[in-house]
Write an enzyme that holds these catalytic residues in place. Structure first.
Site, PDB file in Angstrom:
ATOM      1  N   ASP A   1     -10.639  10.769 -13.702  1.00 22.17           N
ATOM      2  CA  ASP A   1     -10.610  11.982 -12.896  1.00 22.17           C
ATOM      3  C   ASP A   1     -10.508  13.169 -13.870  1.00 22.17           C
ATOM      4  OD1 ASP A   1      -9.693  14.149 -11.391  1.00 22.17           O
ATOM      5  OD2 ASP A   1      -8.468  12.883 -10.082  1.00 22.17           O
TER       6      ASP A   1
ATOM      7  N   GLY B   1      -9.947   5.059  -8.630  1.00 26.23           N
ATOM      8  CA  GLY B   1      -9.757   3.603  -8.689  1.00 26.23           C
ATOM      9  C   GLY B   1     -10.791   2.878  -7.847  1.00 26.23           C
ATOM     10  N   ASN B   2     -11.086   3.422  -6.663  1.00 28.54           N
ATOM     11  CA  ASN B   2     -12.070   2.782  -5.782  1.00 28.54           C
ATOM     12  C   ASN B   2     -13.487   2.858  -6.363  1.00 28.54           C
ATOM     13  OD1 ASN B   2     -10.796   3.405  -2.388  1.00 28.54           O
ATOM     14  ND2 ASN B   2     -10.153   1.972  -3.938  1.00 28.54           N
TER      15      ASN B   2
ATOM     16  N   GLU C   1      -2.618  -1.425   7.287  1.00 24.94           N
ATOM     17  CA  GLU C   1      -3.518  -0.424   7.890  1.00 24.94           C
ATOM     18  C   GLU C   1      -2.781   0.452   8.910  1.00 24.94           C
ATOM     19  OE1 GLU C   1      -7.000   0.142   7.454  1.00 24.94           O
ATOM     20  OE2 GLU C   1      -6.621  -0.981   5.623  1.00 24.94           O
TER      21      GLU C   1
ATOM     22  N   SER D   1      -3.737  -3.194  -4.219  1.00 23.93           N
ATOM     23  CA  SER D   1      -4.673  -3.805  -3.273  1.00 23.93           C
ATOM     24  C   SER D   1      -5.950  -4.176  -4.021  1.00 23.93           C
ATOM     25  CB  SER D   1      -4.993  -2.781  -2.184  1.00 23.93           C
ATOM     26  OG  SER D   1      -6.101  -3.194  -1.435  1.00 23.93           O
TER      27      SER D   1
ATOM     28  N   LYS E   1      -8.769  -4.205  -2.542  1.00 19.35           N
ATOM     29  CA  LYS E   1      -9.873  -3.587  -1.794  1.00 19.35           C
ATOM     30  C   LYS E   1     -10.445  -2.389  -2.545  1.00 19.35           C
ATOM     31  CE  LYS E   1      -7.630  -2.814   2.047  1.00 19.35           C
ATOM     32  NZ  LYS E   1      -7.367  -2.396   3.423  1.00 19.35           N
TER      33      LYS E   1
END
Ligand SMILES: NC(=O)c1ccc[n+]([C@@H]2O[C@H](COP(=O)([O-])OP(=O)(O)OC[C@H]3O[C@@H](n4cnc5c(N)ncnc54)[C@H](O)[C@@H]3O)[C@@H](O)[C@H]2O)c1
Length: 375
Positions: A44, A108-109, A245, A140, A142
């Site tokens: 970032d 991160g994603n 969630e 996570s 994901k």
């Protein structure tokens, strides 16, 4: 520096962390990736100073490249993932190279997804610099990016080789940035570990003081202790860990429709209030627990939800809500959306299949959103 072995599924992920421990982190990362031929740090731009420092130090051990991105929710796209991969291929990174993702959950994603797609997967590590990332998202597997139709619609699971965090990185932004991530921790305490509520609220209150390093270390422990047992049992978050969630159905919707102006943590905080209103209107939650939700969220010191949600386009909110990415776990009509609902703290409403999800009419969610946003 501390090292925690966080077991996700069958395998542990080493989490190196501390306050003012960048030297130790570099040594730990150099050891983790000692056989790699090169590394790419995807950072970032807001943390360029820390990123350049890490790259300079790692360059003593191996060839390093750095790629900066602008961490804005509207840039969390497949195009951003491809730009990272193009950059890596142009620099001749190979299957034996590795990625480092330095930034918040968004970086991160993007980097996690790019690491799992390039050459069908290279190793990567997370270097979280926001509280959302450090205490929540890096724990996570994901990884996902947004599509024009909604949030996190395209992604995969990717296991980091390691996680490394100097908690000092979290202290450079405005306090609102720190508090933002703590909304996820409020959520985790509400869904799973109410025994941590007192320590969480005490640590929250001490963030502005000189005791901040201690408070951050406590928050790290609460974050890992809360997430690990569920991730150990359900690493893909498709069954009992779907409970994470909580607050995300309405939360993702307002985050997406506000174009990220309402950041993830704040959005989840409002999402929890909406979930509580929905749960009350369906007869699961009593007024005392709805008030407890309001009380615990108030400790985050967020602005008035009315000033944040009132101006959003409600027709668009409904459209995005209908595309929620939890569809498919439980039977849901087109005018319903799957939501995690609580009866009380750590007491989810379970579907017959065992999933902590309830099919809720879109109208009911929109009414609850209006109640939270009501002038
Ligand atoms: N994979 C998961 O399970 C999971 C979980 C939670 C959130 N997320 C995703 O993470 C994203 C939200 O993450 P986030 O809240 O960390 O936001 P972010 O990554 O979007 O960063 C928010 C802002 O903080 C800035 N920033 C980052 N580090 C900083 C620092 N140390 N000092 C000052 N500014 C800094 C960024 O440039 C950006 O402007 C969302 O896209 C969300 O979907 C994913």
């Amino acid at each position: 520096m501390f090292e925690r072995s966080v077991v996700v599924g069958d395998e542990p992920i080493p989490y190196f962390y501390g306050f003012g421990c960048a030297d130790d982190l570099v040594n730990a990362l150099a050891a983790e990736f000692k056989n790699a031929d090169a590394g790419l740090l995807i950072a970032d731009r807001a943390v360029a100073k820390f990123a350049e420092d890490i790259v300079d130090r790692l360059a003593e051990y191996m060839t390093m490249h750095v790629y900066f991105l602008d961490a804005e929710e509207r840039n969390k796209t497949l195009g951003a993932v491809q730009s990272v991969i193009d950059f890596a291929v142009d620099r001749r990174l190979t299957r034996e190279s590795f990625f480092l993702a330095m930034g918040g959950g968004l970086t991160g994603n993007i980097a996690g997804l790019a690491a799992s797609l390039i050459y069908r997967g290279v190793r990567f590590a997370h270097l979280p610099t926001t509280s959302v990332a450090a205490f929540d998202s890096v724990l996570s597997l994901k990884q996902a990016v947004n599509l024009p139709r909604g949030k996190n619609l395209c992604g995969c699971y990717a296991r980091p080789t390691a996680i490394a965090c100097d908690l000092e990185w979290l202290t450079t932004g405005p306090r609102s940035g720190l508090v933002n991530g703590l909304a996820e921790m409020v959520k985790n305490v509400l869904i799973a570990t109410p025994e941590h509520e007192t320590l969480l609220l005490r640590s929250l209150g001490r963030l502005g003081e000189e005791a901040a390093p201690d408070a951050l270390l406590s928050l790290m422990r609460i974050g890992i202790d809360t997430k690990e047992p569920l991730l150990r049992a359900d690493p893909k978050e498709r069954k009992e860990a779907l409970i994470f969630e909580y607050g995300h159905t309405a939360g993702h919707t307002v985050e997406f429709v506000s174009n990220g102006v309402i950041r993830h943590g704040e959005a989840v905080a409002w999402g929890m209030l909406v979930a509580a209103e929905v749960s009350r209107s369906l007869g699961y939650m009593d007024e005392a627990e709805v008030a407890h939700h309001r009380e615990i969220v108030s400790h985050l010191g967020l602005p008035d939800p009315r000033s944040r949600l009132g101006g959003l386009d409600f027709a668009r909110l409904r459209q995005v809500l209908a595309a929620d990415n939890k569809r498919g776990y439980v039977q849901c009509a087109p005018d319903e959306v799957p939501m995690v609902l609580l009866k009380g703290v750590a007491e989810p409403v379970l579907a017959a299949s065992g999933h902590p999800l309830v099919a809720v009419p879109l109208d009911t969610v929109m009414t609850a959103l209006s109640t939270v946003a009501a002038p």
